[in-house]
Write an enzyme that holds these catalytic residues in place. Structure first.
Site, PDB file in Angstrom:
ATOM      1  CB  SER A   1      -0.926   0.011   1.229  1.00  0.00           C
ATOM      2  OG  SER A   1      -0.165   0.085   2.431  1.00  0.00           O
TER       3      SER A   1
ATOM      4  CB  SER B   1       2.382  -4.947   3.133  1.00  0.00           C
ATOM      5  OG  SER B   1       2.291  -3.989   4.148  1.00  0.00           O
ATOM      6  CG  PHE B   2      -3.060  -3.064   0.990  1.00  0.00           C
ATOM      7  CD1 PHE B   2      -4.266  -2.628   1.527  1.00  0.00           C
ATOM      8  CD2 PHE B   2      -2.968  -3.231  -0.392  1.00  0.00           C
ATOM      9  CE1 PHE B   2      -5.356  -2.383   0.707  1.00  0.00           C
ATOM     10  CE2 PHE B   2      -4.046  -2.990  -1.214  1.00  0.00           C
ATOM     11  CZ  PHE B   2      -5.255  -2.567  -0.658  1.00  0.00           C
TER      12      PHE B   2
ATOM     13  CG  ASP C   1       8.307  -5.489   8.140  1.00  0.00           C
ATOM     14  OD1 ASP C   1       8.153  -4.252   8.099  1.00  0.00           O
ATOM     15  OD2 ASP C   1       7.631  -6.283   7.448  1.00  0.00           O
TER      16      ASP C   1
ATOM     17  CG  HIS D   1       7.456  -3.997   4.566  1.00  0.00           C
ATOM     18  ND1 HIS D   1       6.722  -4.846   5.365  1.00  0.00           N
ATOM     19  CD2 HIS D   1       6.555  -3.395   3.747  1.00  0.00           C
ATOM     20  CE1 HIS D   1       5.443  -4.751   5.051  1.00  0.00           C
ATOM     21  NE2 HIS D   1       5.311  -3.887   4.064  1.00  0.00           N
TER      22      HIS D   1
END
Length: 273
Positions: free
Chosen positions: A34, A104-105, A225, A253
């Site tokens: 995102s 992630s998102f 992360d 990340h």
């Protein structure tokens, strides 16, 4: 000059969706993260070619990101909207069931899709995934509260990678330019409004619903992360009955970039087995 971030187009429900497609074999859908200026191509371009040797890979830009159009009628971005787009996308490309890799998102969306539409999911990989409640990190606050500038983009990307040498001028400029393309920031600023802790809750699937998921799941996370804390990965491991976890040390990340070779060594056998 051709923009590599623009791929094919298909209408998923009512959303004109930009996506990339490669390879043949079992269908595999990649759902991006995102960050500002992110696209499916930017997120996945380094691993699409090796994955395409084994799978029929699809990588869409989710609505609100990249080169997918945002309908004027869409005023609120929710899990319902994004999961709905994923299911409509599968319908549009003629795929009944697919495996997923969610970053992630995109991990939050993959979990929600498995919980809500189990018949459409084979198995899934969560990579630095959101989708659970956790206290927002300074890194994620900076991602969602981004204000466009080259300096801010450089600072942001430096929080993604453990190895700062990966943060090149070309990457910073590319992501910055994408974040200021016509209309891009106006849409981005609406995706995760303040208070941003509430946006984490809006992306979260209830723990009892996650615990009921029967699909096989691989959880991949960078130990360092700064965006999604590694503790979230251990919580997923405890909740998902048929799961396994791989944590990469000296990794932030960007697991698929920082640990690309080992990431593929872990992910491909899991998806093929």
């Amino acid at each position: 000059m051709t923009n590599p971030e623009i791929g094919k187009r298909i209408v998923a429900g009512h959303i004109d969706t930009n996506y990339h497609e490669a390879g043949s074999g079992p269908p595999l859908v990649l759902i991006h993260g995102s960050g500002p200026g992110v696209t499916a191509f930017a997120n996945w371009s380094q691993i699409i070619p090796p994955l395409a040797e084994h799978f029929h890979v699809y990588a869409p830009d989710m609505v609100g990101f990249g080169y997918t159009e945002t309908p004027d009628s869409l005023t609120d971005f929710t899990l319902d909207v994004w999961v709905g787009q994923i299911i409509d996308f599968l319908d549009a490309i003629g795929v009944d069931k697919a495996s997923f890799i969610g970053n992630s998102f995109g991990g939050a969306l993959s979990v929600a899709t498995a919980a809500r539409h189990p018949e459409r999911v084979d198995r899934f990989v969560l990579m630095g995934a959101a989708g659970l409640e956790f206290h927002i990190t300074a890194g994620l606050e900076a991602v969602w509260g981004y204000q466009p500038s080259l300096e801010n983009m450089r600072k942001l990307i430096e929080t993604f990678a453990y190895n700062s040498a990966l943060v090149t001028d070309a990457i910073v400029e590319s992501r910055h330019n994408a974040s200021i393309s016509p209309g891009a920031f106006e849409v981005y600023s609406r995706l995760f409004p303040e208070p941003r802790q509430a946006s984490i809750s809006r992306l979260a699937t209830r723990e009892d619903q996650i615990g009921a998921i029967q699909h096989r799941a691989l959880i991949v996370h960078g130990r360092e992360d700064e965006i999604i804390p590694v503790d979230v990965a251990y919580r997923y491991l405890a909740l998902l009955k048929r799961s396994e976890l791989h944590v990469f040390g000296e990794c932030g990340h960007w697991t698929q970039i920082e640990k690309r070779s080992r990431f593929l060594d872990v992910v491909i056998p899991f998806l093929r087995d």
